[in-house]
Design a protein around this motif. Sequence first.
Motif, PDB file in Angstrom:
ATOM      1  N   PHE A  73     -21.842  29.542  18.814  1.00 19.23           N
ATOM      2  CA  PHE A  73     -21.074  29.994  17.642  1.00 19.23           C
ATOM      3  C   PHE A  73     -21.507  29.241  16.384  1.00 19.23           C
ATOM      4  O   PHE A  73     -21.627  28.014  16.381  1.00 19.23           O
ATOM      5  CB  PHE A  73     -19.577  29.791  17.887  1.00 19.23           C
ATOM      6  CG  PHE A  73     -18.726  30.132  16.704  1.00 19.23           C
ATOM      7  CD1 PHE A  73     -18.381  31.449  16.441  1.00 19.23           C
ATOM      8  CD2 PHE A  73     -18.278  29.138  15.844  1.00 19.23           C
ATOM      9  CE1 PHE A  73     -17.591  31.758  15.352  1.00 19.23           C
ATOM     10  CE2 PHE A  73     -17.488  29.443  14.745  1.00 19.23           C
ATOM     11  CZ  PHE A  73     -17.139  30.773  14.494  1.00 19.23           C
ATOM     12  N   LYS A  74     -21.722  29.992  15.313  1.00 22.09           N
ATOM     13  CA  LYS A  74     -22.020  29.411  14.008  1.00 22.09           C
ATOM     14  C   LYS A  74     -20.956  29.774  12.995  1.00 22.09           C
ATOM     15  O   LYS A  74     -20.472  28.934  12.256  1.00 22.09           O
ATOM     16  CB  LYS A  74     -23.396  29.862  13.534  1.00 22.09           C
ATOM     17  CG  LYS A  74     -24.543  29.343  14.394  1.00 22.09           C
ATOM     18  CD  LYS A  74     -25.887  29.799  13.842  1.00 22.09           C
ATOM     19  CE  LYS A  74     -27.025  29.263  14.703  1.00 22.09           C
ATOM     20  NZ  LYS A  74     -28.365  29.680  14.184  1.00 22.09           N
ATOM     21  N   SER A  75     -20.612  31.058  12.948  1.00 24.43           N
ATOM     22  CA  SER A  75     -19.556  31.523  12.051  1.00 24.43           C
ATOM     23  C   SER A  75     -19.148  32.926  12.468  1.00 24.43           C
ATOM     24  O   SER A  75     -19.854  33.584  13.243  1.00 24.43           O
ATOM     25  CB  SER A  75     -20.041  31.531  10.588  1.00 24.43           C
ATOM     26  OG  SER A  75     -21.097  32.452  10.429  1.00 24.43           O
ATOM     27  N   LEU A  76     -18.029  33.377  11.959  1.00 24.58           N
ATOM     28  CA  LEU A  76     -17.608  34.743  12.206  1.00 24.58           C
ATOM     29  C   LEU A  76     -18.545  35.713  11.486  1.00 24.58           C
ATOM     30  O   LEU A  76     -19.267  35.332  10.539  1.00 24.58           O
ATOM     31  CB  LEU A  76     -16.172  34.959  11.707  1.00 24.58           C
ATOM     32  CG  LEU A  76     -15.058  34.225  12.462  1.00 24.58           C
ATOM     33  CD1 LEU A  76     -13.728  34.432  11.750  1.00 24.58           C
ATOM     34  CD2 LEU A  76     -14.976  34.692  13.900  1.00 24.58           C
ATOM     35  N   THR A  77     -18.550  36.936  11.920  1.00 20.88           N
ATOM     36  CA  THR A  77     -19.301  37.978  11.218  1.00 20.88           C
ATOM     37  C   THR A  77     -18.748  38.095   9.795  1.00 20.88           C
ATOM     38  O   THR A  77     -17.541  37.949   9.577  1.00 20.88           O
ATOM     39  CB  THR A  77     -19.141  39.332  11.940  1.00 20.88           C
ATOM     40  OG1 THR A  77     -19.553  39.176  13.295  1.00 20.88           O
ATOM     41  CG2 THR A  77     -19.966  40.406  11.288  1.00 20.88           C
ATOM     42  N   THR A  78     -19.629  38.300   8.837  1.00 17.87           N
ATOM     43  CA  THR A  78     -19.156  38.421   7.454  1.00 17.87           C
ATOM     44  C   THR A  78     -18.107  39.523   7.363  1.00 17.87           C
ATOM     45  O   THR A  78     -18.146  40.506   8.119  1.00 17.87           O
ATOM     46  CB  THR A  78     -20.312  38.735   6.510  1.00 17.87           C
ATOM     47  OG1 THR A  78     -20.884  40.007   6.861  1.00 17.87           O
ATOM     48  CG2 THR A  78     -21.386  37.665   6.582  1.00 17.87           C
ATOM     49  N   LYS A  79     -17.175  39.363   6.470  1.00 15.16           N
ATOM     50  CA  LYS A  79     -16.084  40.337   6.347  1.00 15.16           C
ATOM     51  C   LYS A  79     -16.620  41.732   6.040  1.00 15.16           C
ATOM     52  O   LYS A  79     -16.104  42.747   6.540  1.00 15.16           O
ATOM     53  CB  LYS A  79     -15.093  39.902   5.264  1.00 15.16           C
ATOM     54  CG  LYS A  79     -13.830  40.765   5.218  1.00 15.16           C
ATOM     55  CD  LYS A  79     -12.855  40.235   4.202  1.00 15.16           C
ATOM     56  CE  LYS A  79     -11.548  41.028   4.263  1.00 15.16           C
ATOM     57  NZ  LYS A  79     -11.715  42.479   4.177  1.00 15.16           N
ATOM     58  N   LYS A  80     -17.671  41.821   5.243  1.00 11.80           N
ATOM     59  CA  LYS A  80     -18.248  43.110   4.904  1.00 11.80           C
ATOM     60  C   LYS A  80     -18.784  43.813   6.148  1.00 11.80           C
ATOM     61  O   LYS A  80     -18.514  44.997   6.380  1.00 11.80           O
ATOM     62  CB  LYS A  80     -19.355  42.926   3.868  1.00 11.80           C
ATOM     63  CG  LYS A  80     -20.010  44.223   3.427  1.00 11.80           C
ATOM     64  CD  LYS A  80     -21.082  43.942   2.387  1.00 11.80           C
ATOM     65  CE  LYS A  80     -21.755  45.237   1.949  1.00 11.80           C
ATOM     66  NZ  LYS A  80     -22.816  44.986   0.934  1.00 11.80           N
ATOM     67  N   ASP A  81     -19.543  43.076   6.948  1.00 14.67           N
ATOM     68  CA  ASP A  81     -20.100  43.663   8.163  1.00 14.67           C
ATOM     69  C   ASP A  81     -19.009  43.954   9.197  1.00 14.67           C
ATOM     70  O   ASP A  81     -19.081  44.933   9.944  1.00 14.67           O
ATOM     71  CB  ASP A  81     -21.160  42.734   8.764  1.00 14.67           C
ATOM     72  CG  ASP A  81     -22.407  42.639   7.903  1.00 14.67           C
ATOM     73  OD1 ASP A  81     -22.625  43.560   7.076  1.00 14.67           O
ATOM     74  OD2 ASP A  81     -23.158  41.656   8.040  1.00 14.67           O
ATOM     75  N   ALA A  82     -18.003  43.083   9.253  1.00 16.70           N
ATOM     76  CA  ALA A  82     -16.906  43.299  10.190  1.00 16.70           C
ATOM     77  C   ALA A  82     -16.119  44.557   9.826  1.00 16.70           C
ATOM     78  O   ALA A  82     -15.706  45.330  10.709  1.00 16.70           O
ATOM     79  CB  ALA A  82     -15.983  42.083  10.209  1.00 16.70           C
ATOM     80  N   ASP A  83     -15.914  44.780   8.531  1.00 12.97           N
ATOM     81  CA  ASP A  83     -15.199  45.984   8.092  1.00 12.97           C
ATOM     82  C   ASP A  83     -15.993  47.243   8.428  1.00 12.97           C
ATOM     83  O   ASP A  83     -15.417  48.267   8.825  1.00 12.97           O
ATOM     84  CB  ASP A  83     -14.922  45.919   6.589  1.00 12.97           C
ATOM     85  CG  ASP A  83     -13.890  44.855   6.229  1.00 12.97           C
ATOM     86  OD1 ASP A  83     -13.160  44.416   7.151  1.00 12.97           O
ATOM     87  OD2 ASP A  83     -13.819  44.452   5.053  1.00 12.97           O
ATOM     88  N   LYS A  84     -17.324  47.178   8.291  1.00 10.20           N
ATOM     89  CA  LYS A  84     -18.160  48.325   8.644  1.00 10.20           C
ATOM     90  C   LYS A  84     -18.076  48.616  10.143  1.00 10.20           C
ATOM     91  O   LYS A  84     -17.978  49.768  10.565  1.00 10.20           O
ATOM     92  CB  LYS A  84     -19.613  48.062   8.247  1.00 10.20           C
ATOM     93  CG  LYS A  84     -19.869  48.095   6.752  1.00 10.20           C
ATOM     94  CD  LYS A  84     -21.350  47.863   6.469  1.00 10.20           C
ATOM     95  CE  LYS A  84     -21.639  47.912   4.975  1.00 10.20           C
ATOM     96  NZ  LYS A  84     -23.083  47.663   4.687  1.00 10.20           N
TER      97      LYS A  84
END
Length: 209
Positions: free
Chosen positions: A182-193
């Motif tokens: 784990f490094k970080s969550l998926t970016t909010k933009k990509d997660a919304d897509k």
Amino acid sequence: MSMLTPPGMGGKYRITGDKFPRMRRPRNRRRTILAVVASLMALGMAGWGTLQLIEVFGGGKKTTAAGRGQGCPKAATPSAPVRNAALPKPAKIKVNVYNATKRGGLAKETADELKKRGFTIGKVGNAPPLYDKKVKGTGILLGAPKAVSGVLPVLGTQLKGAVQKADGRKGTDVDLILGNGFKSLTTKKDADKALAALARPAPAPSVKC
């Protein structure tokens, strides 16, 4: 005496008249029968060949009693898209965030970010002994069997590569266990897509002829 009468012959052997007798060869009945049989066989082969050509150039379609082909209809009506089951909203999903790595504070940082994205946060802390320091990937999502079809896929849009598993729990809350990858969550933009694509109706299967 006629000129046709051989010398020295006369009487009943005398040939009269001035025309030669017509000499015909006896008809061969066997040849006639063979010729008729050969003609019938030739006609049969010609008819069979014609049927083969019709089948080849006609696409090989069989016809029903009404004389219509059984192939695909000329103008097929497209099927309506298949609707996915209603997905839960992030606010309806209670997430317990656990840290299975050696990095301190990772669970709290991740929980705070998920809260900003609308998820409800439950327990936050270190992973249980079964998973502590044993998760090599980005993370594991755990939930009840019924969560596999809705809750876990929604949460999975926030962490790409996380493994989704069902356990024997009876509650509705789910666990997010952060692994060594784990490094970080998926970016909010990509997660919304990804979430929008998950909620989009799946196309109906096309009919192949």
